[in-house]
Design an enzyme around this catalytic site. Structure first.
Site, PDB file in Angstrom:
ATOM      1  N   SER A  31       0.820  -1.212   0.000  1.00 16.83           N
ATOM      2  CA  SER A  31       0.000   0.000   0.000  1.00 16.83           C
ATOM      3  C   SER A  31       0.859   1.270   0.000  1.00 16.83           C
ATOM      4  CB  SER A  31      -0.971  -0.037   1.172  1.00 16.83           C
ATOM      5  OG  SER A  31      -1.955   0.933   0.988  1.00 16.83           O
ATOM      6  N   MET A  32       0.823   2.066   1.069  1.00 16.06           N
ATOM      7  CA  MET A  32       1.732   3.222   1.104  1.00 16.06           C
ATOM      8  C   MET A  32       3.186   2.764   1.054  1.00 16.06           C
ATOM      9  SD  MET A  32       0.272   6.231   3.487  1.00 16.06           S
ATOM     10  CE  MET A  32      -1.402   6.859   3.366  1.00 16.06           C
TER      11      MET A  32
ATOM     12  N   TRP B 124      -0.298   2.203  -3.143  1.00 13.93           N
ATOM     13  CA  TRP B 124      -1.136   3.400  -2.989  1.00 13.93           C
ATOM     14  C   TRP B 124      -0.265   4.630  -3.162  1.00 13.93           C
ATOM     15  CZ3 TRP B 124      -1.429   7.796   0.001  1.00 13.93           C
ATOM     16  CH2 TRP B 124      -2.682   8.448   0.086  1.00 13.93           C
TER      17      TRP B 124
ATOM     18  N   HIS C 263      -7.426  -5.352  -0.796  1.00 14.73           N
ATOM     19  CA  HIS C 263      -6.225  -4.565  -0.488  1.00 14.73           C
ATOM     20  C   HIS C 263      -5.170  -5.379   0.258  1.00 14.73           C
ATOM     21  CE1 HIS C 263      -4.069  -0.825  -0.084  1.00 14.73           C
ATOM     22  NE2 HIS C 263      -4.112  -0.816   1.237  1.00 14.73           N
TER      23      HIS C 263
ATOM     24  N   ASP D 225      -9.845  -4.141  -4.869  1.00 13.29           N
ATOM     25  CA  ASP D 225      -9.227  -3.305  -3.826  1.00 13.29           C
ATOM     26  C   ASP D 225     -10.018  -2.002  -3.708  1.00 13.29           C
ATOM     27  OD1 ASP D 225      -7.562  -1.603  -2.318  1.00 13.29           O
ATOM     28  OD2 ASP D 225      -5.731  -2.468  -3.153  1.00 13.29           O
TER      29      ASP D 225
HETATM   30  O1  9J3 Z   1      -1.132   2.125   3.100  1.00 19.53           O
HETATM   31  C1  9J3 Z   1      -2.355   2.051   2.829  1.00 19.53           C
HETATM   32  O2  9J3 Z   1      -3.056   1.071   3.142  1.00 19.53           O
HETATM   33  C2  9J3 Z   1      -2.994   3.254   2.179  1.00 19.53           C
HETATM   34  C3  9J3 Z   1      -4.394   3.330   2.591  1.00 19.53           C
HETATM   35  C4  9J3 Z   1      -5.060   4.663   2.550  1.00 19.53           C
HETATM   36  O3  9J3 Z   1      -6.181   4.711   2.201  1.00 19.53           O
HETATM   37  O4  9J3 Z   1      -4.451   5.789   2.951  1.00 19.53           O
HETATM   38  C5  9J3 Z   1      -5.294   6.916   2.962  1.00 19.53           C
HETATM   39  C6  9J3 Z   1      -4.788   7.944   3.865  1.00 19.53           C
END
Ligand code: 9J3
Length: 290
Positions: A157-158, A183, A236, A204
């Protein structure tokens, strides 16, 4: 290392049947005994140890290094970043999974659980530099065991956004990248020159593929080996655990690392050949260059 012998045997066989082997490249012919779809979906043959006593760096918090002590020479090394509010435990199944197949793997906590992808990118690069330095650190279990030409980064994700940002800025320091369900809004990664496997989930809802993984993939240069793997119905968190349904993703990652970190052609078929096509039903998209 248990795998050495079949590899040697296959080299000898190929030397004797050079033309036949050349014709068969990419098929099962080059796959050594013991390497199979099933074997890449479970822990490998190597015993794994872990340690957490590491030099402090400012870019991330606590970390764990998983490694296979049986490897006598130098091995590839991978740094892995968690996602937003996640900690090591959310993604650390990758540590033993990859280490048991022959890699040193560092999984870290970010300094702050809400650190943005750019901060996670800096942490990933600091982590591969730390792994590289373990090769010469007195007292490190990995002293003399890290191949500084075989470094890779991964993240969720991030942490996947961070993987892409880091690969974009530092392709000269790594050999492969694997973001999973990445993300990063409007991410443009047109400077990535290292082979990049983007793992995505079609369903996701946190990082929808239409806004994240798919446009991310499309910004990676066509001249870079790249694969977009999208799991049909995947959410996700498809790559946050290896068992039981997601073991397939471990297989793709191991094959990617074996091929692009180690240059081991016996694994090519799992990304580009017959051993990939078995997944057609489970993948909504599977796209490679161009
Ligand atoms: O790292 C992640 O799961 C990103 C998820 C997300 O929606 O971040 C929004 C601030």
């Amino acid at each position: 290392m248990p795998n050495r012998f079949p590899q040697l045997a296959s080299l000898i066989i190929c030397a004797g049947l050079l033309s036949a082997c050349a014709l068969e490249t990419g098929s099962e012919a080059l796959r050594a005994p013991g390497i199979s779809i099933a074997s890449l979906e479970v822990d490998g043959p190597l015993e794994v140890r872990a340690y957490t006593s590491l030099p402090d760096v400012p870019e991330f918090g606590a970390a764990t290094v998983y490694y296979p002590p049986a490897i006598e020479g130098r091995m590839g090394a991978i740094a892995i970043a968690p996602g937003f509010t996640e900690r090591q435990r959310h993604i650390n199944w990758w540590g033993p999974r990859l280490a048991s197949h022959g890699y040193a793997v560092l999984v870290f906590d970010t300094n702050e659980p809400r650190d943005n992808p750019g901060v996670r990118a800096d942490a990933l690069i600091a982590a591969v530099r730390l792994l590289k330095a373990e090769d010469s650190r007195v007292g490190s279990p990995l002293r003399g065991h890290i191949d500084s030409n075989k470094l890779a980064i991964m993240g969720h994700s991030m942490g996947g956004g961070g993987t892409l940002i880091a690969a974009n800025a530092h392709s000269d320091e790594i050999k492969a990248a694997i973001p999973f369900t990445p993300w990063q809004p409007e991410g443009v990664f047109d400077h990535i020159s290292v082979p990049t496997l983007v793992i995505a989930g079609a369903a996701d809802r946190i990082a929808p593929v239409a806004l994240h993984a798919w446009p991310h993939y499309q910004t990676i240069p066509r001249t870079t080996p790249r694969v977009y793997l999208e799991v049909a119905g995947g959410n996700h968190f498809i790559a946050n655990s290896g068992q039981p349904d997601n073991a397939m993703l471990g297989r793709y990652a191991i094959a990617w690392l074996k091929l692009y970190l180690d240059g081991d052609e016996r694994y090519r078929d799992f990304t580009y050949g017959d051993a990939q096509q078995v997944d057609a039903r489970d993948l909504s998209r599977y796209i490679s260059n161009p």
